[in-house]
Design an enzyme around this catalytic site. Structure first.
Site, PDB file in Angstrom:
ATOM      1  CE1 TYR A 172       2.189 -27.058  15.182  1.00 50.75           C
ATOM      2  CE2 TYR A 172       4.518 -27.365  16.352  1.00 50.75           C
ATOM      3  CZ  TYR A 172       3.675 -27.647  15.288  1.00 50.75           C
ATOM      4  OH  TYR A 172       4.108 -28.444  14.551  1.00 50.75           O
ATOM      5  CD  GLU A 195      -1.576 -29.085  14.981  1.00 46.44           C
ATOM      6  OE1 GLU A 195      -1.512 -29.230  16.292  1.00 46.44           O
ATOM      7  OE2 GLU A 195      -1.287 -29.797  14.210  1.00 46.44           O
ATOM      8  CG  ASP A 200      -7.303 -20.680  -8.188  1.00 52.96           C
ATOM      9  OD1 ASP A 200      -7.219 -19.615  -7.640  1.00 52.96           O
ATOM     10  OD2 ASP A 200      -6.483 -21.701  -8.564  1.00 52.96           O
ATOM     11  CB  THR A 230      -1.900 -16.604  -3.896  1.00 55.52           C
ATOM     12  OG1 THR A 230      -2.041 -15.689  -4.944  1.00 55.52           O
ATOM     13  CG2 THR A 230      -1.805 -18.045  -4.341  1.00 55.52           C
ATOM     14  CE  LYS A 267       0.175 -16.430  -8.193  1.00 51.82           C
ATOM     15  NZ  LYS A 267      -0.431 -17.396  -7.237  1.00 51.82           N
ATOM     16  NE  ARG A 305       6.423 -17.146  -2.192  1.00 47.40           N
ATOM     17  CZ  ARG A 305       6.111 -17.080  -3.530  1.00 47.40           C
ATOM     18  NH1 ARG A 305       5.466 -17.631  -4.092  1.00 47.40           N
ATOM     19  NH2 ARG A 305       6.504 -15.908  -4.002  1.00 47.40           N
TER      20      ARG A 305
HETATM   21  N1  DSN Z   1       3.150 -20.170  -9.980  1.00 50.90           N
HETATM   22  C1  DSN Z   1       2.260 -19.457 -10.210  1.00 50.90           C
HETATM   23  C2  DSN Z   1       2.320 -18.488 -11.756  1.00 50.90           C
HETATM   24  O1  DSN Z   1       3.255 -18.026 -11.910  1.00 50.90           O
HETATM   25  O2  DSN Z   1       1.287 -18.392 -12.162  1.00 50.90           O
HETATM   26  C3  DSN Z   1       0.839 -20.184 -10.136  1.00 50.90           C
HETATM   27  O3  DSN Z   1       0.769 -21.134  -9.058  1.00 50.90           O
END
Ligand code: DSN
Length: 427
Positions: free
Chosen positions: A61, A63, A207, A233, A236, A242
């Site tokens: 933990y 925080e 974004d 993110t 990707k 993730r």
């Molecule tokens: N789920 C993602 C995508 O496939 O683009 C976006 O959040």
């Protein structure tokens, strides 16, 4: 550019203590090894990322932020978070980084918390034109708690309608303008968005969840110099664990940090933060730069092949890792195409196209991405073959004798193709 051998977690121990879950893990490994993974938001993280993520840091933990935690014993995990932040600042040239968001959606929630009050107007890309649920959909907090003003792509070019963005900004005077999408294959003109945001005194939020990995590999321009805040993110194209992250100008650092913790999250996932640090280091290498450039050229090769095989590329092509294909020339809808491809071992998703006459659950298009197959070493010739296999699967009438034969034939060729460049090759 091949994937490092996958040594995997210790399935032996898990197999003894929980054979059912061990079987799930092995089943998923088998699934990704035996088929083509074309979901544009997926990739294959490295063994080093997995090692950090599946580690003892999961227990802690912490925080708060490094040096200022609400728990004792954080001196070791502080090192992981400091490394992740320093590496991301250097990789992206950001003035401030927060690596605690658990996901892209969590990062986006924190952006609203940092910069807007409930009810404020937020100008963002319409979901059916390629936006994201957290950009103002009524089924998300973003559309329920804020006032979304959607902008669109032009019907003739299928490119963002920057004139409409400016007109809507002048009328509605939004608190935030959002640039970024989940199904937009082209580069975004960050300078145009910056100029519109400045004209109306809005915060510019980019974004970059989908394309941040291409930015890391210097394959496309960076949004960081233009934006007040960038959300992203890490799993990707960036190929990390993730998770989510935020980058912002120094003047917004305090607001952003407070919006993540304590406003919208509790204890950070220190194992995932360590894995993010690993991914940022990997993304700073020349090998990763070559990878990011190959992701873009492979997406182009796949798109060309799909067009040669009778599909229409929305906007005429791609500049990134993904493409959107209008299937109406083939007479097959997106839902049917997704199911036929799945039966042939090709995983992709149906997707609405701009001005889609079909409902979202059916859709007239498919979305494909090149990040995962590029990680496993596919080149332009492989991508041409992938395009032809997708097109054959889409046209094969599943449930008829000839269609089933064609699906089986495509599946056989998929197996052959992936066996030459397997994902997570056995050591
Ligand atoms: N789920 C993602 C995508 O496939 O683009 C976006 O959040």
């Amino acid at each position: 550019m091949s994937t490092p051998p996958f040594f995997g977690p210790d399935f032996g121990e898990l197999g003894r203590t929980d054979p059912e879950i061990a079987d799930v893990l092995l089943g998923e490994l088998d699934r990704v090894r035996s088929g083509l993974q074309l979901i544009a938001s997926e990739n294959f993280a490295s063994p080093a990322v997995f090692a950090a993520q599946g580690s003892v840091l999961s227990n802690k933990y912490a925080e708060g932020y490094p040096g200022n935690r609400y728990y004792g014993g954080c001196e070791v995990v502080d090192r992981a978070e400091n490394l992740a932040v320093e590496r991301a600042m250097s990789l992206f040239g950001a003035e401030h980084v927060n690596v605690q968001p658990h996901s892209g959606a969590s990062a986006n929630l924190a952006v609203y918390a940092a910069f807007a009050k409930p009810g404020d107007a937020v100008l963002a890309m319409s979901l059916p034109h390629g936006g994201h649920l957290t950009h103002g959909s009524k089924v998300s907090f973003s559309g329920r708690w804020f006032t979304p003003i959607p902008y669109h792509v032009r019907q003739d070019t299928e490119l963002i309608d920057y004139d409409e963005v400016r007109d809507l900004a002048l009328v509605h005077r939004p608190r935030i303008i959002v640039a970024g999408a989940t199904a937009y294959p082209r580069l975004i003109d960050f300078a145009a968005f910056r100029s519109i945001a400045d004209e109306v005194g809005a915060i510019l939020w980019i974004d970059a969840a989908h394309f941040i990995g291409l930015v890391a590999g210097q394959a496309i321009p960076s949004p960081v110099p233009y934006a007040d805040v960038v959300s992203a993110t890490t799993h990707k194209v960036l190929r990390g664990p993730r998770g989510g992250m935020l980058m912002c100008r120094a003047e917004h650092a305090r607001a952003v940090d407070k919006a993540v913790f304590p406003f919208s999250q509790g204890g950070p996932l220190m194992h995932t933060i360590a894995a993010k640090a690993v991914a940022f280091a990997e993304a700073g290498t020349d090998d990763y730069k070559r990878y990011a450039s190959a992701v873009v050229s492979n997406a182009g090769a796949l798109t060309s092949s799909l067009v040669e095989n009778g599909m229409r590329a929305v906007s005429g092509g791609t500049d990134t890792h993904l493409a959107l294909l209008d299937l109406r020339n083939t007479g097959v809808d997106g839902r049917t195409a997704e199911a036929r491809c799945q039966a042939a071992g090709i995983t992709l998703n149906k997707n609405a196209i701009p001005f889609d006459p079909a409902p979202p659950a059916v859709a007239s298009g498919i979305r494909v991405g090149s990040a995962a197959v590029t990680t496993q070493g596919f080149d332009a010739a492989d991508m041409a073959a992938v395009g032809s296999l997708v097109a054959r699967a889409v046209r094969a009438e599943l449930g008829t004798a000839s269609g089933d034969r064609e699906i089986a034939a495509v599946e056989g060729e998929v197996t052959e193709l992936v066996s030459r460049n397997p994902a997570y090759a056995r050591a």
